[in-house]
Design a protein around this motif. Structure first.
Motif: not given
Length: 79
Positions: A24-37
């Motif tokens: 998974l790279v992004d959701i609706e264009g928002t990068l998720v690599s450093t996103m909190e669960p």
């Protein structure tokens, strides 16, 4: 975040586009690599029947692709 399983009846399985090991790279264009669960979870969840666009990369070549997922409650979600 890697796809470890596809829940029976879930959006990923129903799309027919996702495979175990996809990243998974992004959701609706928002990068998720450093996103909190908990933020990732809130972005991916929504009303059943609504759509969310998610971007993935597939090993080994890491080709990027997007999938329009229709949110649903997987049949084995509560087992």
């Amino acid at each position: 975040m890697h796809v470890h399983t596809l829940l029976k009846g879930g959006a990923g399985e129903k799309s027919g586009c996702l495979q175990i090991g996809d990243v998974l790279v992004d959701i609706e264009g928002t990068l998720v690599s450093t996103m909190e669960p908990h933020l990732l979870q809130s972005m991916s969840q929504g009303l059943e029947g609504t759509k969310v666009v998610a971007g993935f990369k597939r090993p080994p070549g890491m080709t990027y692709f997007t999938v329009s997922l229709v949110r649903s409650v997987p049949s084995d979600a509560f087992k």
